[in-house]
Design a protein around this motif. Structure first.
Motif, short mmCIF file in Angstrom:
data_model
loop_
_atom_site.label_atom_id
_atom_site.label_comp_id
_atom_site.label_asym_id
_atom_site.label_seq_id
_atom_site.Cartn_x
_atom_site.Cartn_y
_atom_site.Cartn_z
N GLU A 134 3.33 -3.58 9.05
CA GLU A 134 2.11 -3.02 9.63
C GLU A 134 2.43 -2.19 10.87
O GLU A 134 1.77 -1.18 11.13
CB GLU A 134 1.10 -4.12 9.94
CG GLU A 134 1.52 -5.13 10.98
CD GLU A 134 0.47 -6.23 11.17
OE1 GLU A 134 -0.57 -6.18 10.47
OE2 GLU A 134 0.70 -7.14 12.00
N GLN A 135 3.45 -2.56 11.64
CA GLN A 135 3.85 -1.74 12.77
C GLN A 135 4.38 -0.40 12.29
O GLN A 135 4.06 0.65 12.86
CB GLN A 135 4.92 -2.47 13.58
CG GLN A 135 4.41 -3.69 14.33
CD GLN A 135 5.55 -4.53 14.90
OE1 GLN A 135 6.71 -4.29 14.60
NE2 GLN A 135 5.21 -5.52 15.72
N VAL A 138 1.59 1.97 11.29
CA VAL A 138 0.93 2.62 12.43
C VAL A 138 1.74 3.82 12.91
O VAL A 138 1.21 4.90 13.15
CB VAL A 138 0.70 1.61 13.56
CG1 VAL A 138 0.21 2.32 14.82
CG2 VAL A 138 -0.30 0.54 13.14
N CYS A 141 1.73 6.65 10.34
CA CYS A 141 0.41 7.27 10.33
C CYS A 141 0.28 8.25 11.50
O CYS A 141 -0.19 9.39 11.32
CB CYS A 141 -0.67 6.20 10.41
SG CYS A 141 -2.37 6.85 10.46
N ARG A 142 0.71 7.84 12.68
CA ARG A 142 0.60 8.71 13.85
C ARG A 142 1.49 9.95 13.72
O ARG A 142 1.13 11.03 14.18
CB ARG A 142 0.95 7.92 15.11
CG ARG A 142 -0.10 6.88 15.47
CD ARG A 142 0.37 5.96 16.57
NE ARG A 142 -0.66 4.98 16.90
CZ ARG A 142 -0.44 3.87 17.59
NH1 ARG A 142 0.78 3.62 18.05
NH2 ARG A 142 -1.41 3.03 17.85
N TRP A 168 -5.75 -3.78 14.60
CA TRP A 168 -5.21 -2.55 15.15
C TRP A 168 -4.39 -1.76 14.13
O TRP A 168 -4.11 -0.58 14.33
CB TRP A 168 -4.35 -2.84 16.38
CG TRP A 168 -3.31 -3.92 16.18
CD1 TRP A 168 -3.42 -5.23 16.51
CD2 TRP A 168 -2.01 -3.77 15.61
NE1 TRP A 168 -2.28 -5.92 16.18
CE2 TRP A 168 -1.40 -5.05 15.63
CE3 TRP A 168 -1.31 -2.69 15.07
CZ2 TRP A 168 -0.11 -5.28 15.13
CZ3 TRP A 168 -0.03 -2.91 14.57
CH2 TRP A 168 0.56 -4.19 14.61
N ALA A 169 -4.00 -2.41 13.00
CA ALA A 169 -3.17 -1.73 12.00
C ALA A 169 -3.94 -1.40 10.73
O ALA A 169 -3.45 -0.65 9.89
CB ALA A 169 -1.97 -2.61 11.64
N GLU A 171 -6.53 0.47 9.80
CA GLU A 171 -6.80 1.87 9.43
C GLU A 171 -5.52 2.60 9.04
O GLU A 171 -5.51 3.38 8.08
CB GLU A 171 -7.48 2.58 10.60
CG GLU A 171 -7.92 4.00 10.27
CD GLU A 171 -8.67 4.66 11.41
OE1 GLU A 171 -8.73 5.90 11.43
OE2 GLU A 171 -9.19 3.92 12.28
N SER A 172 -4.43 2.34 9.76
CA SER A 172 -3.15 2.99 9.44
C SER A 172 -2.61 2.53 8.10
O SER A 172 -2.08 3.32 7.31
CB SER A 172 -2.13 2.70 10.54
OG SER A 172 -2.52 3.28 11.76
N CYS A 176 -1.85 4.95 4.96
CA CYS A 176 -0.56 5.01 4.28
C CYS A 176 -0.71 4.69 2.79
O CYS A 176 0.01 5.23 1.95
CB CYS A 176 0.43 4.03 4.92
SG CYS A 176 1.07 4.58 6.52
#
Length: 462
Positions: A134-135, A138, A141-142, A168-169, A171-172, A176
């Protein structure tokens, strides 16, 4: 800062290089996915691995192993990303667990300043922790948002562990998934807290490349250089090894004379390259300070091949430190077995290992960009210009090199070696490493090295 496709193209190459370094792996090229005994015929990532090998994106940890389960750390991931996007921040930042001397410090702080990453708290980043799926989602995605990808807008079933994905993850992870960069497993689970493995990281990057439509060029041998090297080696009856690597296109060739063979050869003073790199690595870890005296010893060891200086440095850092560093950067044929001017088992390296180390230095990846620049500057002051340099300096090239020689005495071997970065006034810079072993008079060998250097210089421009 690099932007758009240029940054992402470089990012791919650097992350896949990190897949080699993760877990202290030893990088060995494999030509076909079937070479890897730890990659099952039905492996879910097999198709992407085959594509990666064909495009020079990834290597194995040995000739028969890919090590698909090795993990990537948060500090490694940010270093790769920062170097790819030419993003280097202040070594001193707000994270108390990111020492200013750590190789990843300027990249972690840059990523934080750019909003690409955050810590686990305002003062803690956990650089040595494995980066989770999940990190990674993110961060990818950015990065991808800088050049948006086509998204699949059809409704998809939720992951069976959807509730485990951090808010926090979420949406990313969804982005993906819609873009096909990062997906779940066969059971419909995303496994958000699992570490990113080499196999997964490789697949993420392949999918990103393919969806962006970036054309990854197949790594190939340079035909004119290959022909030149083979013609020279064909007329030699002593042991020779030659490696050429173009520093922009990646074209590469390694060849041996009839009396030569793959693997380590007697290094002579080429081993001092790894002593130098190991010293800078310890400095980056905060385990020593390169003061004026040590800086002078480094220069004397490299530029004048001063053996006393080399022995003092070995005493200060230890042989094991040098050998561990060589292994960490994938130099499988390199081994420091004895000090200079002493009898015992020889020191060894190979032309391919020399090319690996010089390539890292040139690309700013040996320890850190700053350390690489300092090592390159030391190499520029080499006083022995009798071999590779003699073949190209006449044409205005700049050379960064280290030579090595043995003529009996403390050793039974007769050796002339040279490992160089050659930067022509026009054209692509390249690495040329030549190692030889012979009996008797060294003059013919030196002349042949110079002639080969000259002919490779002109062939590289074809």
């Amino acid at each position: 800062m690099r932007t758009g496709r240029e940054a992402l193209r470089v990012l791919v190459k650097l992350i896949c290089a990190a897949l080699v370094l993760t877990g202290m792996a030893v990088p060995v090229a494999a030509g076909n996915v079937d070479d890897f005994l730890d990659v099952p015929s039905d492996a879910w990532y097999r198709e992407e691995l085959s594509w990666s090998l064909a495009h020079g994106m990834v290597q194995g940890v040995s000739e028969t192993a890919f090590d698909p389960e090795a993990a990537i750390t948060r500090g490694q991931f940010l270093t790769i990303l920062g170097r790819a996007m030419a993003g280097e921040g202040d070594p001193v930042g707000s994270f108390l667990d990111v020492p200013s001397t750590a190789y990843y410090a300027p990249y972690v702080n840059w990523g934080a300043a750019q909003g690409i990453v955050t810590g686990v708290s305002e003062t803690e980043f956990l650089p040595d922790a494995e980066i989770t799926r999940e990190q990674a989602a993110v961060i990818l995605c950015r990065v991808a948002e800088k050049q948006p990808l086509p998204e699949d807008q059809t409704e998809m079933p939720v992951y069976i562990d959807e509730e485990e994905i951090a808010g926090w993850a979420a949406e990313s992870v969804a982005y993906c998934r819609r873009t096909g960069i990062l997906q779940g497993d066969d059971q419909g689970a995303f496994r958000p807290g699992d570490p990113v493995r080499r196999s997964e990281g490789m697949v993420m990057l392949v999918r990103l490349v393919q969806k962006l439509g970036l054309a990854m060029e197949t790594v190939s041998e340079p035909s004119a250089v290959t022909q030149t090297v083979e013609e020279h080696l064909a007329r030699l009856d002593t042991a020779w090894a030659v490696t050429y690597r173009a520093l922009e296109s990646g074209a590469a060739v390694t060849r041996y004379s009839a009396a030569g063979a793959p693997g380590g050869m007697v290094s002579a003073s080429l081993i001092k390259l790894w002593i130098m790199a190991a010293v800078y690595d310890l400095e980056a870890k905060g385990e020593l300070v390169i003061d004026n005296a040590m800086n002078l010893r480094l220069r004397l060891m490299i530029q004048d091949s001063d053996n006393t200086s080399a022995n003092v440095l070995i005493d200060q850092i230890g042989m094991d430190t040098v050998n561990r560093y060589a292994a960490a950067i994938g130099c499988r044929d390199t081994r420091l077995n004895r000090k200079m001017l002493t009898r015992g088992e020889e020191n060894y390296t190979s032309t391919e290992d020399c090319a690996t180390l010089l390539g890292l230095i040139w690309n700013g990846q040996c320890v850190s960009p700053e350390a690489s620049a300092r090592m390159l500057e030391i190499l520029s002051g080499q006083t022995d210009r009798s071999m590779i340099s003699a073949g190209v300096l006449l044409y205005g090239a700049t050379v960064y090199n280290k030579t090595g020689a043995l003529s009996g005495g403390y050793s039974t071997h007769y050796v002339r070696n040279d490992a160089a970065i050659v930067v022509p006034e026009e054209g692509e810079p390249y690495i040329l490493c030549i190692m030889t072993e012979f009996l008797g008079n060294a003059s013919p060998t030196i002349h042949e090295i110079t002639a080969l250097s000259r002919d490779v210089y002109w062939a590289s421009r074809d």
